[in-house]
Scaffold this motif. Structure first.
Motif, short mmCIF file in Angstrom:
data_model
loop_
_atom_site.label_atom_id
_atom_site.label_comp_id
_atom_site.label_asym_id
_atom_site.label_seq_id
_atom_site.Cartn_x
_atom_site.Cartn_y
_atom_site.Cartn_z
N GLU A 6 42.70 36.36 -32.39
CA GLU A 6 41.94 36.91 -33.64
C GLU A 6 40.33 36.80 -33.32
OE1 GLU A 6 40.27 39.32 -36.56
OE2 GLU A 6 42.35 39.15 -35.48
N VAL A 7 40.01 35.51 -32.97
CA VAL A 7 38.59 34.90 -32.88
C VAL A 7 38.24 35.84 -31.58
CG1 VAL A 7 37.16 33.08 -32.28
CG2 VAL A 7 38.81 32.83 -33.92
N LEU A 8 38.69 35.67 -30.51
CA LEU A 8 38.26 36.38 -29.21
C LEU A 8 38.21 37.79 -29.45
CD1 LEU A 8 40.56 34.44 -26.80
CD2 LEU A 8 38.22 34.42 -26.84
N SER A 9 39.13 38.53 -30.18
CA SER A 9 39.20 39.93 -30.30
C SER A 9 37.85 40.13 -31.20
CB SER A 9 40.31 40.30 -31.05
OG SER A 9 41.42 40.30 -30.29
N SER A 10 37.61 39.35 -32.10
CA SER A 10 36.28 39.69 -32.97
C SER A 10 34.99 39.19 -32.29
CB SER A 10 36.58 38.98 -34.29
OG SER A 10 37.60 39.38 -35.08
N HIS A 11 34.93 38.28 -31.74
CA HIS A 11 33.59 37.61 -31.27
C HIS A 11 33.70 37.53 -29.73
CE1 HIS A 11 32.90 36.55 -35.29
NE2 HIS A 11 33.96 35.97 -35.44
N PHE A 12 34.55 37.72 -28.74
CA PHE A 12 34.28 37.41 -27.58
C PHE A 12 33.85 38.94 -26.99
CE2 PHE A 12 35.95 38.58 -23.22
CZ PHE A 12 35.07 37.58 -22.67
N VAL A 13 32.71 38.87 -26.19
CA VAL A 13 32.19 40.48 -25.75
C VAL A 13 32.73 40.69 -24.67
CG1 VAL A 13 30.21 41.64 -25.57
CG2 VAL A 13 30.24 39.56 -27.16
N GLN A 31 32.35 43.31 -21.54
CA GLN A 31 31.26 44.03 -21.09
C GLN A 31 31.19 45.59 -21.37
OE1 GLN A 31 30.97 43.14 -16.85
NE2 GLN A 31 29.73 41.18 -17.27
N ASP A 32 32.58 46.06 -21.47
CA ASP A 32 32.37 47.39 -21.72
C ASP A 32 32.32 47.66 -23.22
OD1 ASP A 32 34.83 46.36 -22.54
OD2 ASP A 32 36.00 47.88 -21.37
N GLU A 33 32.14 46.55 -24.08
CA GLU A 33 32.01 46.72 -25.60
C GLU A 33 30.52 46.23 -26.08
OE1 GLU A 33 36.66 45.73 -26.93
OE2 GLU A 33 35.00 44.11 -26.86
N ARG A 92 26.19 45.14 -30.14
CA ARG A 92 24.87 45.35 -30.53
C ARG A 92 24.79 46.20 -31.87
NH1 ARG A 92 21.52 45.64 -25.92
NH2 ARG A 92 20.46 47.63 -26.58
N ALA A 93 25.85 47.09 -32.16
CA ALA A 93 25.69 47.66 -33.31
C ALA A 93 26.20 46.96 -34.57
CB ALA A 93 26.57 49.04 -33.30
N LYS A 94 27.17 46.06 -34.06
CA LYS A 94 27.67 44.94 -35.09
C LYS A 94 26.35 44.00 -35.53
CE LYS A 94 32.73 44.70 -34.39
NZ LYS A 94 33.88 43.80 -34.17
N VAL A 95 25.77 43.64 -34.47
CA VAL A 95 24.36 42.66 -34.79
C VAL A 95 23.54 43.24 -35.71
CG1 VAL A 95 22.64 41.55 -33.79
CG2 VAL A 95 24.86 41.29 -32.81
N ARG A 96 23.32 44.65 -35.62
CA ARG A 96 22.09 45.19 -36.24
C ARG A 96 22.61 45.48 -37.66
NH1 ARG A 96 21.28 50.53 -38.21
NH2 ARG A 96 18.92 51.26 -38.04
N GLU A 97 23.98 45.92 -37.64
CA GLU A 97 24.55 46.24 -39.26
C GLU A 97 24.57 45.10 -40.10
OE1 GLU A 97 24.45 49.16 -40.24
OE2 GLU A 97 23.71 49.80 -38.22
N PHE A 148 24.93 37.74 -21.46
CA PHE A 148 25.53 38.43 -20.40
C PHE A 148 26.28 39.69 -20.74
CE2 PHE A 148 23.42 34.61 -18.60
CZ PHE A 148 23.33 34.97 -17.01
N ASN A 149 27.38 39.33 -21.38
CA ASN A 149 28.15 40.38 -21.63
C ASN A 149 27.86 41.36 -22.81
OD1 ASN A 149 29.76 39.34 -19.95
ND2 ASN A 149 31.25 38.41 -21.16
N SER A 150 26.89 40.89 -23.62
CA SER A 150 26.54 41.78 -24.87
C SER A 150 25.67 42.81 -24.44
CB SER A 150 25.96 40.77 -25.97
OG SER A 150 26.88 39.81 -26.29
#
Length: 679
Positions: free
Chosen positions: A63-70, A72-74, A79-84, A110-112
């Motif tokens: 769950e942690v990885l799915s929510s917070h690991f980036v 590269q294709d995401e 970036r949208a989550k950071v903005r919102e 790097f991935n973000s």
């Protein structure tokens, strides 16, 4: 796989700091991050022997990885989550760079896909490794569209960084808990912590020692290691996956500024920022600056380097990894064991600064069954253990029981001591070891250093003659010698009487010498001469000169009933060491032909040196010491030399002379008569 006794013992002793290694491998297939990142998360959630707790912990990690690991294709989604959210945590690799024109630092995730995030100088200085390759961390990223520099908006802001490594560590606990394990158990713990299964049949004691020794640069300051061997043995894995304190430089260009210091900014390079700098695929390394090698040599020797007006000290270890694509026995006979390195690095002064040469060709290629499904120390904890022990030293541990032999010079002794120190720290972090255990580490260390010196002999000649490594037991005063396995006990020059027509010699080449076996067969025929083993006209001419000289002096040199008119000669030339044949071996060719014509055996271990002119003049041997050394180390018992070389004998080390028993001749026929077995 059910847990075993070692699992239970490890979990009990290091609760909260262990991880089931197969869980990490399963995650690895879905998340392209180093193992220490995954183990940081798994160890915090799944350090239990209860299978239900492990399953629940793994669900939480996912769950942690799915929510917070980036992935590269995401990047756009992140970036949208950071903005919102105005403050979102990501697991990513972060680096920083100074923009001199804007006089501020920017971070890259790097991935973000975030390349120009605002970051304050204090945070950069707190995590300086961001400036030299980047670190994996849990990063809180904010968003502020009002940050405008010039006419450009830079809305992303780094709010907080938590590097993925252990923040608290008690080395005394490690030392105390180590006492709960036998030595063999602890070695198995180390092997499982690396990710391998020590109970695999192919992973014997020697294999375990080779894998563990890859960790020495992480635990010993300023340790210089080289490992060359086949692919798929895990050479680079340790430095890419097992520690956040090491950096792996894959084949390519590197510079003084990158490795040591940037004179423009004053920023210290990789050797000052990382515990270990590992060069992967070393054969492909290129050095943009001509003085990189010289500075690297200085650093590998002293742990410091001069650049600009000041002396800079660092403690980063140097590792060189590369692939050997040739059969090791062929490579040993035709060249040297540093051949895969780039030409710039095949420098005797550089090579002499290496402490340990791990024989990568001995390490088994890794397949799925070699990886463990059991518990080991989590990498964040394990890597911190290695790092903390860099402040300790057991370099003087051998002095209580042993002294080193006379052939080990200061560099040899230092290399052996540093290797022993590293192994003691890894296997006995509590400092409690026995004499016989120390002996094992010492012999391993001496073997690894002697492997370097044996190759230096081939590259540098007589300067590196002293390779007969030994140690003395202080209690018994017995001296024992340590060999190198791949050199074996076999001698290329036969210790038995030589069959008719067989002679050993050394050919002179521009790039060195070649050990040669000459075999001549005399058969009924029409006086033909057949030469095989070379297409070079000048070398064939040496054989022809020897045959023609004998023919011109046949009345005094050949039996009464023999002449070349009714004899065909077949001469075979075989290079045993050094690759291509070299020349200037006319006297050896003459002795070979006469031995075949007389059908007479020659004395055991015979080598003949000296050139021959068409008029019968014996040519003086050049580079005599190097040639005698080559013959001695490959089994020659007697070396026949032109009388003119007698004045060169004082320049040859006494040990070589006692092994090779030099004999002199002043004319060609005497070389043959002295060489006869019953002469």
């Amino acid at each position: 796989m059910p847990l075993d006794q070692l699992d239970e013992k490890l979990i009990s002793a290091f609760k909260g700091y262990t991880v089931k290694k197969d869980l990490v491998r399963k995650l690895k297939s879905g998340y392209n991050v180093p193992n220490y990142v995954l183990e940081y998360l798994v160890a915090s959630k799944c350090s239990s022997s209860d299978l239900d707790e492990i399953k629940a912990g793994m669900d939480e990690v996912k769950e942690v990885l799915s929510s917070h690991f980036v992935q590269q294709d995401e990047s756009e989604k992140i970036r949208a989550k950071v903005r919102e959210s105005q403050g979102f945590r990501v697991i990513d690799k972060i680096s920083a760079k100074l923009d001199e024109k804007k006089d501020r630092y920017f971070a890259q995730l790097f991935n973000s896909g975030i390349t120009k995030a605002n970051i304050d100088a204090e945070t950069v200085m707190e995590h300086e490794k961001m400036l030299t390759g980047g670190i994996w961390a849990i990063v809180k990223v904010g968003y502020n569209p009002d940050i405008i520099i010039g006419s450009t908006s830079y809305p992303f802001v780094i709010r907080d960084i938590n590097p993925i490594q252990l923040s608290r560590f008690g080395i005394a606990d490690v030392q105390e808990n180590r006492k709960k394990f036998t030595r063999d158990e602890w070695i198995d713990v180390l092997v499982r912590s690396i990710g391998l299964e020590p109970k695999q049949e192919s992973l014997d004691k020697r294999q375990k020692m080779l894998h563990i020794s890859r960790l020495i640069p992480l635990v010993e300051e300023n340790f210089n290691l080289i490992e060359l061997g086949p692919r798929s043995t895990g050479k680079s894995y340790v430095f890419r996956e097992l520690s956040p304190y090491s950096i792996l430089i894959s084949g390519g260009k590197t510079t003084v500024a990158k490795l040591f210091v940037n004179l423009n900014t004053g920023q210290v390079g990789l050797v000052g920022m990382w515990d270990t700098v590992a060069f992967d695929e070393v054969a492909g390394m290129k050095f943009k600056d001509s003085d990189v090698i010289q500075i690297l040599k200085d650093y590998m020797e002293s742990g410091s380097f001069s650049r600009g007006s000041e002396e800079i000290t660092a403690d980063g270890s140097i590792v060189m990894n590369g692939n050997i694509n040739t059969d090791i026995e062929t490579l040993r006979k035709t060249s040297h064991l540093f051949e895969p390195m780039p030409e710039d690095m095949i420098d005797t002064a550089l090579i002499d600064r290496l402490h340990l040469y791990l024989p990568g060709w001995e390490v088994k290629k890794l397949s799925p069954e070699h990886f463990t499904d059991h518990f080991g120390l989590s990498i964040d904890y394990f890597s911190q253990l290695l790092r903390q022990f860099r402040d300790y030293s057991y370099a003087d541990s051998l002095d209580e029981y042993y002294s080193l032999g006379s052939h080990l010079n200061q560099r040899d002794s230092r290399a052996v001591r540093k290797t022993i120190s590293g192994l003691v720290k890894l296997i006995h972090p509590d400092g409690d070891y026995k004499k016989d255990e120390l002996l094992e580490y010492m012999e391993f260390a001496m073997e690894g250093r002697r492997r370097i010196k044996e190759q230096l002999k081939r590259l540098g000649g007589i300067e590196f003659f002293d390779t007969n490594f030994s140690y003395i037991d202080k209690e018994s005063q017995e001296e024992r010698y340590v060999s190198v396995p791949e050199e074996g006990g076999s001698e290329l020059i036969s210790p038995d009487p030589l069959p008719p027509g067989t002679v050993y010699t050394v050919g002179e080449k521009e790039e060195g010498q070649a050990l040669i076996r000459i075999e001549c067969k005399a058969m009924s025929g029409n006086g033909k001469l057949k030469i095989t083993g070379t297409n070079k006209t000048d070398i064939k001419n040496e054989i022809k000169t020897a045959r023609n000289y004998i023919k011109a002096n046949s009345k005094r040199m050949l039996p009464e009933n023999k002449s070349f008119d009714g004899i065909d000669l077949h001469v075979q030339l075989s290079p045993l060491l050094g690759g291509d044949l070299g020349g200037s071996f006319g006297i050896a060719a003459l002795v070979s032909i006469l031995s075949a014509m007389f059908d007479q055996s020659l004395i055991e271990g015979l080598a003949v040196l000296g050139d021959l002119s068409i008029g019968g003049v014996v040519g003086k041997v050049q580079n005599l010491a190097d040639k005698v050394q080559l013959l001695s180390e490959n089994g020659a018992k007697s070396v026949f030399l032109p009388l003119e070389n007698s004045k060169d004998i004082p320049n040859i080390p006494p040990g070589l002379l006692s092994d090779t028993d030099p004999k002199f001749y002043d004319e060609p026929q005497k070389a043959f008569t002295k060489a006869l077995l019953n002469g």
